[in-house]
Write a protein that holds these residues in place. Sequence first.
Motif, PDB file in Angstrom:
ATOM      1  N   ASP A 182       0.836  -1.208   0.000  1.00 27.07           N
ATOM      2  CA  ASP A 182       0.000   0.000   0.000  1.00 27.07           C
ATOM      3  C   ASP A 182       0.869   1.255   0.000  1.00 27.07           C
ATOM      4  OD1 ASP A 182      -2.383  -1.429   0.043  1.00 27.07           O
ATOM      5  OD2 ASP A 182      -2.459  -1.489   2.231  1.00 27.07           O
ATOM      6  N   VAL A 183       1.923   1.224   0.793  1.00 23.86           N
ATOM      7  CA  VAL A 183       2.822   2.376   0.881  1.00 23.86           C
ATOM      8  C   VAL A 183       3.620   2.529  -0.413  1.00 23.86           C
ATOM      9  CG1 VAL A 183       4.744   3.416   2.131  1.00 23.86           C
ATOM     10  CG2 VAL A 183       3.010   2.113   3.374  1.00 23.86           C
ATOM     11  N   ALA A 184       4.153   1.411  -0.916  1.00 23.19           N
ATOM     12  CA  ALA A 184       4.988   1.464  -2.122  1.00 23.19           C
ATOM     13  C   ALA A 184       4.211   1.977  -3.329  1.00 23.19           C
ATOM     14  CB  ALA A 184       5.557   0.081  -2.418  1.00 23.19           C
ATOM     15  N   LEU A 185       2.901   1.719  -3.371  1.00 21.96           N
ATOM     16  CA  LEU A 185       2.095   2.123  -4.528  1.00 21.96           C
ATOM     17  C   LEU A 185       1.365   3.443  -4.306  1.00 21.96           C
ATOM     18  CD1 LEU A 185       0.465  -1.278  -5.619  1.00 21.96           C
ATOM     19  CD2 LEU A 185       2.489  -0.151  -6.561  1.00 21.96           C
ATOM     20  N   SER A 186       1.617   4.103  -3.189  1.00 24.34           N
ATOM     21  CA  SER A 186       0.865   5.323  -2.864  1.00 24.34           C
ATOM     22  C   SER A 186       1.049   6.421  -3.912  1.00 24.34           C
ATOM     23  CB  SER A 186       1.260   5.846  -1.481  1.00 24.34           C
ATOM     24  OG  SER A 186       2.646   6.136  -1.427  1.00 24.34           O
ATOM     25  N   SER A 187       2.215   6.438  -4.585  1.00 23.63           N
ATOM     26  CA  SER A 187       2.455   7.492  -5.577  1.00 23.63           C
ATOM     27  C   SER A 187       1.630   7.291  -6.846  1.00 23.63           C
ATOM     28  CB  SER A 187       3.944   7.549  -5.939  1.00 23.63           C
ATOM     29  OG  SER A 187       4.367   6.317  -6.500  1.00 23.63           O
ATOM     30  N   VAL A 188       1.183   6.061  -7.091  1.00 23.69           N
ATOM     31  CA  VAL A 188       0.377   5.785  -8.289  1.00 23.69           C
ATOM     32  C   VAL A 188      -1.069   5.436  -7.929  1.00 23.69           C
ATOM     33  CG1 VAL A 188       2.343   5.062  -9.686  1.00 23.69           C
ATOM     34  CG2 VAL A 188       1.133   3.358  -8.308  1.00 23.69           C
ATOM     35  N   GLU A 189      -1.387   5.479  -6.639  1.00 20.55           N
ATOM     36  CA  GLU A 189      -2.746   5.208  -6.170  1.00 20.55           C
ATOM     37  C   GLU A 189      -3.206   6.351  -5.266  1.00 20.55           C
ATOM     38  OE1 GLU A 189      -2.805   0.291  -6.162  1.00 20.55           O
ATOM     39  OE2 GLU A 189      -2.604   1.372  -4.261  1.00 20.55           O
ATOM     40  N   PRO A 190      -3.566   7.489  -5.855  1.00 24.45           N
ATOM     41  CA  PRO A 190      -3.944   8.662  -5.062  1.00 24.45           C
ATOM     42  C   PRO A 190      -5.173   8.449  -4.188  1.00 24.45           C
ATOM     43  CG  PRO A 190      -4.492   8.974  -7.379  1.00 24.45           C
ATOM     44  CD  PRO A 190      -3.640   7.744  -7.306  1.00 24.45           C
ATOM     45  N   LEU A 251      10.409   0.490  -1.909  1.00 24.89           N
ATOM     46  CA  LEU A 251      10.401  -0.271  -0.663  1.00 24.89           C
ATOM     47  C   LEU A 251      11.672  -0.008   0.133  1.00 24.89           C
ATOM     48  CD1 LEU A 251       8.783  -2.420   0.950  1.00 24.89           C
ATOM     49  CD2 LEU A 251      10.166  -4.157  -0.209  1.00 24.89           C
ATOM     50  N   ARG A 252      12.795   0.070  -0.573  1.00 22.69           N
ATOM     51  CA  ARG A 252      14.088   0.324   0.071  1.00 22.69           C
ATOM     52  C   ARG A 252      14.198   1.757   0.573  1.00 22.69           C
ATOM     53  NH1 ARG A 252      18.557   0.374  -4.166  1.00 22.69           N
ATOM     54  NH2 ARG A 252      17.740   2.487  -4.423  1.00 22.69           N
ATOM     55  N   ASP A 253      13.857   2.711  -0.291  1.00 23.40           N
ATOM     56  CA  ASP A 253      14.117   4.122   0.013  1.00 23.40           C
ATOM     57  C   ASP A 253      13.054   4.778   0.878  1.00 23.40           C
ATOM     58  OD1 ASP A 253      16.342   3.839  -1.573  1.00 23.40           O
ATOM     59  OD2 ASP A 253      15.386   4.658  -3.371  1.00 23.40           O
ATOM     60  N   LYS A 254      11.795   4.329   0.761  1.00 26.01           N
ATOM     61  CA  LYS A 254      10.698   5.009   1.445  1.00 26.01           C
ATOM     62  C   LYS A 254      10.155   4.259   2.656  1.00 26.01           C
ATOM     63  CE  LYS A 254      10.397   8.499  -1.456  1.00 26.01           C
ATOM     64  NZ  LYS A 254      10.658   9.894  -1.020  1.00 26.01           N
ATOM     65  N   ILE A 255      10.463   2.969   2.754  1.00 23.07           N
ATOM     66  CA  ILE A 255       9.878   2.174   3.835  1.00 23.07           C
ATOM     67  C   ILE A 255      10.956   1.591   4.751  1.00 23.07           C
ATOM     68  CG2 ILE A 255       8.361   0.226   4.383  1.00 23.07           C
ATOM     69  CD1 ILE A 255       7.086   0.597   1.628  1.00 23.07           C
TER      70      ILE A 255
END
Length: 310
Positions: A182-190, A251-255
């Motif tokens: 959910d977090v990794a896709l947040s930029s493409v799932e507004p 996943l690496r950079d943001k989580i």
Amino acid sequence: MMSAILDSLDIVSRRMEQEQSDLKAVIKDRMQIRVTDTAIKDSVDRLIYNHCLKKKELQELFGLSRVTFNSRIEEATKEGIIRQPIIQGRTHLYNRFDVASFMDYMKHPKYSDRFDPINIVVENHKGGTGKSTTTVTLATAAALDLNLNARCLIIDLDPQGSTGQNLIHQADEDSVYMTAVDVALSSVEPDGDFAQYLASGYDHDELIKAIPFQTHLPNLDVIPAFPSDERFVDVYWGQDESGQKKLLTLLRDKIISVLKNEYDLIFIDTPPQNSPILWAVNETADAVLIPVTPREFDFASTSNYMATMP
């Protein structure tokens, strides 16, 4: 004909839901244990009870004399740092949450004082090799190791979600479940929950830190997975090359980069597939464990998988 089949499936589904509810009630009852402590009116959770430490064991951990230890533990109890022990016969038992509080009170050395955080990925594209069992066993053992004294986290990235969801010890009915996907896709799932919280003004890092759920151990948390996490694969293949590279590093950079500030040992359980989910996980890995069962076809499958890893 089709209508009858659908009606039958609906009946079976509702019956299974009821049976699952009944089974949960039975399991919950069996996961309780009665103690002789008259101050405890209800039963004690068996998982909590099984990991309690006897007073003598706690004393030996700090290497203190009996007199000195009793003095310090009485101080901690009076100050409200820890609660009264559970009395079982003549044995005094301290649950792991109070043990953790007392260790902090005594300034017991922590993992982070000696080592950097590490992210351990457990993977194999072959199913049934023990990935989930390995992940949970290692994480639990690490969390129970008082000399290690590490904060541990399990991230379930297998969309079937059984590992993470089964480890959640207590969750409020209004709890919001968010997964690493959910977090990794947040930029493409507004319209997703994580993107909506960010739009409402919440801080990205604080949201990441709030996602894990507590288990039955004070230093072991879990981020569950859900079947909807499988959409990561579809989203990945729908991106251009630049978008794909970005998804593999989110996943690496943001989580994980945020979670490493909170946890010492991060264990990631992965799906039995060689897919973009796994590729994204491997971008985060400090160590990779590949379980293999001693069967001919499993060994051959794992050999083929190893050949694709480079």
